[in-house]
Design a protein around this motif. Structure first.
Motif, PDB file in Angstrom:
ATOM      1  N   SER A 194       0.777  -1.238   0.000  1.00  0.00           N
ATOM      2  CA  SER A 194       0.000   0.000   0.000  1.00  0.00           C
ATOM      3  C   SER A 194       0.813   1.295   0.000  1.00  0.00           C
ATOM      4  CB  SER A 194      -0.982  -0.011   1.178  1.00  0.00           C
ATOM      5  OG  SER A 194      -2.038  -0.906   0.919  1.00  0.00           O
ATOM      6  N   PRO A 195       1.866   1.434   0.822  1.00  0.00           N
ATOM      7  CA  PRO A 195       2.581   2.717   0.832  1.00  0.00           C
ATOM      8  C   PRO A 195       3.196   3.118  -0.507  1.00  0.00           C
ATOM      9  CG  PRO A 195       3.090   1.480   2.807  1.00  0.00           C
ATOM     10  CD  PRO A 195       2.342   0.549   1.895  1.00  0.00           C
ATOM     11  N   THR A 196       3.387   2.177  -1.431  1.00  0.00           N
ATOM     12  CA  THR A 196       3.911   2.526  -2.747  1.00  0.00           C
ATOM     13  C   THR A 196       2.876   3.266  -3.586  1.00  0.00           C
ATOM     14  OG1 THR A 196       3.191   0.491  -3.858  1.00  0.00           O
ATOM     15  CG2 THR A 196       5.330   0.446  -2.718  1.00  0.00           C
ATOM     16  N   GLY A 197       1.598   3.152  -3.184  1.00  0.00           N
ATOM     17  CA  GLY A 197       0.519   3.772  -3.948  1.00  0.00           C
ATOM     18  C   GLY A 197       0.143   3.020  -5.199  1.00  0.00           C
ATOM     19  N   LYS A 198       0.666   1.786  -5.371  1.00  0.00           N
ATOM     20  CA  LYS A 198       0.495   1.054  -6.614  1.00  0.00           C
ATOM     21  C   LYS A 198      -0.015  -0.370  -6.397  1.00  0.00           C
ATOM     22  CE  LYS A 198       4.373   3.484  -8.808  1.00  0.00           C
ATOM     23  NZ  LYS A 198       5.691   3.310  -9.468  1.00  0.00           N
ATOM     24  N   ILE A 199      -0.689  -0.881  -7.405  1.00  0.00           N
ATOM     25  CA  ILE A 199      -0.947  -2.307  -7.545  1.00  0.00           C
ATOM     26  C   ILE A 199      -0.026  -2.807  -8.658  1.00  0.00           C
ATOM     27  CG2 ILE A 199      -2.610  -4.112  -8.103  1.00  0.00           C
ATOM     28  CD1 ILE A 199      -4.823  -2.232  -7.177  1.00  0.00           C
ATOM     29  N   MET A 200       0.758  -3.821  -8.351  1.00  0.00           N
ATOM     30  CA  MET A 200       1.698  -4.376  -9.322  1.00  0.00           C
ATOM     31  C   MET A 200       1.141  -5.661  -9.931  1.00  0.00           C
ATOM     32  SD  MET A 200       4.205  -2.223  -9.382  1.00  0.00           S
ATOM     33  CE  MET A 200       5.479  -3.174 -10.247  1.00  0.00           C
ATOM     34  N   LYS A 201       1.585  -5.961 -11.155  1.00  0.00           N
ATOM     35  CA  LYS A 201       1.144  -7.146 -11.886  1.00  0.00           C
ATOM     36  C   LYS A 201       2.381  -7.962 -12.255  1.00  0.00           C
ATOM     37  CE  LYS A 201      -1.434  -8.356 -16.116  1.00  0.00           C
ATOM     38  NZ  LYS A 201      -2.153  -7.774 -17.286  1.00  0.00           N
ATOM     39  N   TYR A 202       2.370  -9.251 -11.877  1.00  0.00           N
ATOM     40  CA  TYR A 202       3.535 -10.110 -12.078  1.00  0.00           C
ATOM     41  C   TYR A 202       3.150 -11.364 -12.862  1.00  0.00           C
ATOM     42  CZ  TYR A 202       5.316  -7.356  -8.138  1.00  0.00           C
ATOM     43  OH  TYR A 202       5.697  -6.323  -7.301  1.00  0.00           O
TER      44      TYR A 202
END
Length: 324
Positions: A194-202
């Motif tokens: 959450s603190p990155t402000g992003k949802i990542m896709k792997y």
């Protein structure tokens, strides 16, 4: 940019004043919603056929961050809790740990580790969000426990519990693990710190249960200043409903990462959405800055509901097949 459909919720379905409401989970066969309050250590149930008056809560002696159903077992569910993975009887509340997260070494005094607080790593950590993949493996993220540590560090770990009961460390150096799911074809895994402000896709190897962490791409970035993506739910079209903690918004995001709908809630700290049919239930937390946002305190920690006209993607069950 696509047109954004607008929804507005003006009052809670249940006005519970949770410290940190999380993990709404639809028990489809019972038409019951279960969810947790991590901070106040409670487990909640509400029968959706009977409505809010059917609400029941159970006091726990430890916190739970996430739950999932177990394949072939209607009496119990699996959870990620303070110390690790456990199983609880939904009727009696009796529970047992099936796999602790931390090693013997991590249960020894370490001077507070990175935060400088908490006698051992086990003491200063707790489970947060989690999700089950198509093969029945249960991913759960652990983070610094705010009851022990003032602000989370990157001591967090993403774990995976396999059907045979074995536990695996999948990703280290995580801060606040949230929002885990897979594309409908199971070729990619989504994961939120959450603190990155992003949802990542792997890229995801479904046979081994292994994401390619070095090949991750940004799928979604929170578009509202001061907000972060928290939990999310996937609908049957493969779109995501993402709680943007600190904004009072839940947004629907298409497979290209674009916002196509927005739900406005009457409190800022929305934490996690979950489907029951076409109805989306949204948990929330206590307002973190009541002096700055007094409007947000009236329904803080409430459970909200809205019909969004699309069904949720069916949730996978943990396939518990322990070795003899």
């Amino acid at each position: 940019m696509p047109d954004i459909k607008k929804y507005k919720i003006t009052e809670p379905y249940l006005d519970l004043q949770c410290g940190l409401g999380e993990a709404p989970f639809w028990e489809k066969d019972r038409n019951t919603l279960r969810f947790v309050d991590i901070v106040k250590q409670k487990l909640h149930f509400v029968n959706l056929t009977e409505g809010p008056s059917s609400h029941k809560q159970r006091d726990l002696n430890f916190n739970i961050g996430t739950t999932a159903d177990i394949e072939g077992n209607d009496k119990e569910f699996v959870f990620g809790g303070k110390l690790g993975y456990g199983i609880m009887n939904r009727e009696t509340g009796e529970s047992r740990w099936i796999q602790k997260m931390w090693t013997d070494e991590e249960r020894k005094p370490d001077g507070g580790g990175k935060p400088g607080k908490g006698e051992t790593r086990e003491v200063r950590m707790r489970s947060n969000d989690g999700s089950v993949d198509v093969k029945g493996r249960y991913f759960v993220g652990a983070m610094n426990d705010p009851a022990v540590v003032d602000a989370p560090t990157d001591e967090g770990v993403l774990f995976r519990l396999d059907p045979d009961g074995s536990i695996h460390r999948m990703k280290d150096s995580v801060s606040i693990p949230n929002g885990m799911s897979w594309t409908l074809d199971n070729k990619f895994m989504y994961f939120t710190d959450s603190p990155t402000g992003k949802i990542m896709k792997y890229p995801y190897d479904v046979e081994t249960g292994t994401p390619s962490w070095d090949k991750g791409e940004t799928f979604f970035t929170c578009p509202i200043e001061g907000g972060v993506p928290d939990g999310h739910a996937q609908d049957e079209e493969g779109f995501f409903w993402v709680a943007l903690f600190g904004t009072g918004k839940v947004v629907r995001v298409n497979t290209e990462g674009e916002v196509v709908a927005e739900i406005e809630c009457p409190t800022r700290c929305v934490s996690c959405p979950g489907f029951a049919g076409t109805e989306l239930f949204i948990t929330s937390a206590e307002e973190e800055s009541p002096g700055d946002y007094p409007w947000s305190t009236k329904y803080q920690g409430g459970l909200f509901k809205i019909d969004v006209g699309v069904r949720g993607c069916p949730l996978n069950r943990y396939k518990y097949e322990p070795k003899a």
